[in-house]
Design a protein around this motif. Structure first.
Motif, PDB file in Angstrom:
ATOM      1  N   PRO A 123      -4.850  79.127 -50.778  1.00 15.30           N
ATOM      2  CA  PRO A 123      -4.776  78.401 -49.515  1.00 15.30           C
ATOM      3  C   PRO A 123      -6.050  77.586 -49.316  1.00 15.30           C
ATOM      4  N   SER A 138      -6.460  74.881 -46.420  1.00 13.10           N
ATOM      5  CA  SER A 138      -6.762  74.469 -45.058  1.00 13.10           C
ATOM      6  C   SER A 138      -6.947  75.623 -44.068  1.00 13.10           C
ATOM      7  N   ARG A 139      -6.473  76.811 -44.380  1.00 14.45           N
ATOM      8  CA  ARG A 139      -6.641  77.998 -43.538  1.00 14.45           C
ATOM      9  C   ARG A 139      -6.299  79.223 -44.361  1.00 14.45           C
ATOM     10  N   TYR A 194       0.828  80.450 -42.782  1.00 14.42           N
ATOM     11  CA  TYR A 194       0.923  79.644 -41.571  1.00 14.42           C
ATOM     12  C   TYR A 194       1.607  78.321 -41.900  1.00 14.42           C
ATOM     13  N   THR A 231       0.071  74.893 -43.945  1.00 21.34           N
ATOM     14  CA  THR A 231      -1.117  75.289 -44.692  1.00 21.34           C
ATOM     15  C   THR A 231      -1.118  74.548 -46.020  1.00 21.34           C
ATOM     16  N   TYR A 234       1.937  71.544 -49.232  1.00 22.91           N
ATOM     17  CA  TYR A 234       1.896  72.204 -47.930  1.00 22.91           C
ATOM     18  C   TYR A 234       3.035  73.201 -47.820  1.00 22.91           C
TER      19      TYR A 234
END
Length: 65
Positions: free
Chosen positions: A5, A7-8, A36, A39, A64
């Protein structure tokens, strides 16, 4: 292939597909259901090269969830 992951936080599974070699079925399934929404992930791809257990990096792909 390893999913990372970007971005988060989220799950970071490693997916191995033996492609019907060494007595394995070759089919692999995994889920990002706990990731999430939206992400960004990086998939680091490696393949076997020649000798059993020897791997070569084939690059990365971004997507994503």
């Amino acid at each position: 292939m390893r999913l990372v992951p970007i971005s988060r936080s989220g799950p970071s599974p490693t997916i191995t597909d033996y492609n019907n070699s060494y007595g394995h079925s070759g089919s692999t399934c995994t889920s990002l259901a706990t990731a999430y929404e939206d992400t960004q992930y990086r998939a680091d791809i490696t393949t076997y090269s020649g000798e059993r257990g020897t791997t070569v990096s084939r690059g990365s792909v971004y997507f994503y969830s």
